[in-house]
Design a protein around this motif. Structure first.
Motif, PDB file in Angstrom:
ATOM      1  N   UNK A  12       0.815  -1.207   0.000  1.00 57.41           N
ATOM      2  CA  UNK A  12       0.000   0.000   0.000  1.00 57.41           C
ATOM      3  C   UNK A  12       0.849   1.258   0.000  1.00 57.41           C
ATOM      4  N   UNK A  13       0.475   2.234   0.838  1.00 53.43           N
ATOM      5  CA  UNK A  13       1.208   3.499   0.853  1.00 53.43           C
ATOM      6  C   UNK A  13       2.491   3.435   1.676  1.00 53.43           C
ATOM      7  N   UNK A  14       2.821   2.246   2.177  1.00 56.78           N
ATOM      8  CA  UNK A  14       4.077   2.078   2.911  1.00 56.78           C
ATOM      9  C   UNK A  14       5.248   1.768   1.979  1.00 56.78           C
ATOM     10  N   UNK A  15       4.982   1.620   0.676  1.00 58.15           N
ATOM     11  CA  UNK A  15       6.050   1.228  -0.250  1.00 58.15           C
ATOM     12  C   UNK A  15       6.077   2.136  -1.476  1.00 58.15           C
ATOM     13  N   UNK A  16       7.263   2.299  -2.010  1.00 56.56           N
ATOM     14  CA  UNK A  16       7.490   2.978  -3.277  1.00 56.56           C
ATOM     15  C   UNK A  16       8.243   1.970  -4.142  1.00 56.56           C
ATOM     16  N   UNK A  17       7.571   1.439  -5.169  1.00 53.24           N
ATOM     17  CA  UNK A  17       8.084   0.278  -5.893  1.00 53.24           C
ATOM     18  C   UNK A  17       8.525   0.641  -7.303  1.00 53.24           C
ATOM     19  N   UNK A  18       9.664   0.135  -7.696  1.00 54.88           N
ATOM     20  CA  UNK A  18      10.155   0.253  -9.072  1.00 54.88           C
ATOM     21  C   UNK A  18      10.325  -1.147  -9.639  1.00 54.88           C
ATOM     22  N   UNK A  19       9.725  -1.414 -10.797  1.00 61.04           N
ATOM     23  CA  UNK A  19       9.903  -2.689 -11.491  1.00 61.04           C
ATOM     24  C   UNK A  19      10.954  -2.503 -12.581  1.00 61.04           C
ATOM     25  N   UNK A  20      11.933  -3.387 -12.620  1.00 61.45           N
ATOM     26  CA  UNK A  20      12.982  -3.268 -13.630  1.00 61.45           C
ATOM     27  C   UNK A  20      12.498  -3.664 -15.015  1.00 61.45           C
ATOM     28  N   UNK A  21      11.639  -4.686 -15.083  1.00 61.23           N
ATOM     29  CA  UNK A  21      11.226  -5.241 -16.368  1.00 61.23           C
ATOM     30  C   UNK A  21       9.777  -4.870 -16.648  1.00 61.23           C
ATOM     31  N   UNK A  22       9.582  -4.103 -17.693  1.00 63.49           N
ATOM     32  CA  UNK A  22       8.244  -3.642 -18.021  1.00 63.49           C
ATOM     33  C   UNK A  22       7.533  -4.572 -18.992  1.00 63.49           C
ATOM     34  N   UNK A  23       6.425  -4.118 -19.566  1.00 65.95           N
ATOM     35  CA  UNK A  23       5.653  -4.926 -20.513  1.00 65.95           C
ATOM     36  C   UNK A  23       6.512  -5.361 -21.699  1.00 65.95           C
ATOM     37  N   UNK A  24       6.333  -6.604 -22.112  1.00 62.91           N
ATOM     38  CA  UNK A  24       7.038  -7.116 -23.278  1.00 62.91           C
ATOM     39  C   UNK A  24       8.481  -7.501 -23.064  1.00 62.91           C
ATOM     40  N   UNK A  25       8.988  -7.386 -21.833  1.00 59.57           N
ATOM     41  CA  UNK A  25      10.391  -7.683 -21.559  1.00 59.57           C
ATOM     42  C   UNK A  25      10.549  -9.150 -21.163  1.00 59.57           C
ATOM     43  N   UNK A  26      11.546  -9.799 -21.715  1.00 59.91           N
ATOM     44  CA  UNK A  26      11.824 -11.216 -21.458  1.00 59.91           C
ATOM     45  C   UNK A  26      12.802 -11.342 -20.288  1.00 59.91           C
ATOM     46  N   UNK A  27      12.376 -11.829 -19.124  1.00 59.83           N
ATOM     47  CA  UNK A  27      13.280 -11.909 -17.969  1.00 59.83           C
ATOM     48  C   UNK A  27      14.392 -12.934 -18.129  1.00 59.83           C
ATOM     49  N   UNK A  28      14.185 -13.948 -18.981  1.00 57.69           N
ATOM     50  CA  UNK A  28      15.209 -14.967 -19.170  1.00 57.69           C
ATOM     51  C   UNK A  28      16.498 -14.364 -19.746  1.00 57.69           C
ATOM     52  N   UNK A  29      16.352 -13.329 -20.564  1.00 55.83           N
ATOM     53  CA  UNK A  29      17.499 -12.742 -21.260  1.00 55.83           C
ATOM     54  C   UNK A  29      17.917 -11.391 -20.693  1.00 55.83           C
ATOM     55  N   UNK A  30      17.194 -10.897 -19.696  1.00 46.41           N
ATOM     56  CA  UNK A  30      17.416  -9.531 -19.210  1.00 46.41           C
ATOM     57  C   UNK A  30      18.734  -9.414 -18.442  1.00 46.41           C
ATOM     58  N   UNK A  31      19.465  -8.333 -18.743  1.00 45.92           N
ATOM     59  CA  UNK A  31      20.677  -7.995 -17.995  1.00 45.92           C
ATOM     60  C   UNK A  31      20.491  -6.625 -17.357  1.00 45.92           C
ATOM     61  N   UNK A  32      20.976  -6.487 -16.146  1.00 49.46           N
ATOM     62  CA  UNK A  32      20.815  -5.220 -15.438  1.00 49.46           C
ATOM     63  C   UNK A  32      21.566  -4.095 -16.159  1.00 49.46           C
ATOM     64  N   UNK A  33      20.940  -2.913 -16.192  1.00 49.31           N
ATOM     65  CA  UNK A  33      21.563  -1.729 -16.763  1.00 49.31           C
ATOM     66  C   UNK A  33      22.243  -0.930 -15.650  1.00 49.31           C
TER      67      UNK A  33
END
Length: 317
Positions: free
Chosen positions: A44-65
């Motif tokens: 809820x309002x206790x968190x501020x969340x950032x997702x690294x991988x958005x729509x259409x992104x393949x997590x199997x191949x993702x590398x951190x930027x």
């Protein structure tokens, strides 16, 4: 004097606030949209969340930027999936865990509920979000992790988690309601890669992928030919593309079947390794699964509600 009394009253009011209300939201980085959604629902309002991988992104191949690295090193908490989903990020995550609080939420699942991984003998199928019955355990793990990070908000996290788990119970029921209507001969789900094994196990479908559990596995000509022959022999008329995987191999199946005089259509686009667009219903976990359940059931011969479980799907059926 009046100004001084106002200042004292303001300080007194602040001191009377609960600690949780005064604290800044926890800065949390989640690798996938599905995990980020669970964190928002529970936090809820206790968190501020950032997702690294958005729509259409393949997590199997993702590398951190570089931007990802900065965000994770500054976060109060980093949540990733585990089970070798973010294969290209594993070394970084293990190294970061020596300095920050880093939790692989899917690693909390009991091993006896997990499917094996045909691509890697010592790994498990990571696609546990494909069935809400399993995803409920991830939500509980998120609740545990947030409570440990901010124990003073324990009651709020518990209330939020209970409400979200009730939503997931309704999603389980809806899945069975529409998918049980698919005729027995049509209960074959063929997609670009083998992401729907838990779905098939829970809802009684034979699941086939052109590629293996990881999108990094190769689909050879023999595999394509084998699946084309199966489509023709079994008179299967619908296959599915995925939002985060190229549709090239699925279209090759359709063309191969057509060359043998058998028509196969694309039954729809499914969300496999990523959710829908941010800000949409399909961009939530519930909306993602509502879309998948409704799309599969409709394409394979079942009557479904025009806009899914909650009447919120963007496309009608």
């Amino acid at each position: 004097m009046l100004t001084r009394r106002i200042a004292i009253a303001a300080v007194t009011a602040l001191l009377a606030l609960p600690v949780a209300a005064m604290a800044a939201p926890l800065k949390i980085v989640a690798t996938t949209g599905m995990i980020a959604d669970a964190v928002r629902e529970v936090g809820g309002d206790e968190v501020d969340v950032k997702a690294l991988m958005g729509p259409g992104v393949d997590p199997h191949a993702y590398r951190q930027t570089r931007t990802d690295i900065v965000a994770m090193t500054r976060a109060d908490l980093v949540l990733w999936h585990g089970l070798y989903l973010e294969a290209q990020m594993e070394d970084f995550m293990h190294d970061l865990a020596k300095r920050r609080t880093v939790v692989a939420v899917a690693e909390a699942l009991p091993k006896d509920v997990l499917r094996g991984n045909d691509d890697y003998a010592d790994k498990f199928d990571p696609h546990v979000w494909m069935t809400p019955a399993l995803w409920k355990d991830i939500v509980v793990e998120v609740q545990r992790t947030l409570t440990e990070a901010r124990p003073e908000a324990r009651d709020q996290f518990a209330r939020n988690a209970a409400a979200h788990l009730a939503e997931l119970d309704a999603l389980v029921t809806y899945g069975h309601t529409v998918l049980d209507k698919v005729p027995a001969d049509n209960r074959v789900l063929l997609t670009a890669h083998d992401a729907f094994g838990y779905f098939g196990r829970d809802y009684g479908f034979e699941v086939l992928g052109v590629q293996g559990i990881s999108t990094q596995s190769e689909a050879g000509l023999n595999r394509i030919s084998e699946l084309v022959n199966m489509l023709v022999a079994r008179k299967i008329t619908a296959v599915f593309v995925e939002s985060s995987v190229s549709d090239r191999s699925v279209r090759a199946l359709i063309e191969g079947a057509a060359a043998q005089g058998h028509e196969v259509k694309i039954g729809g686009e499914l969300f496999s390794d990523a959710m829908g667009a941010d800000g949409t219903y399909e961009g939530s976990y519930v909306g993602m699964l509502d879309h998948n359940f409704t799309t599969v059931a409709s394409a394979l011969g079942a009557d479904v509600p025009a806009r899914g479980m909650n009447g919120k799907l963007s496309a009608g059926f």
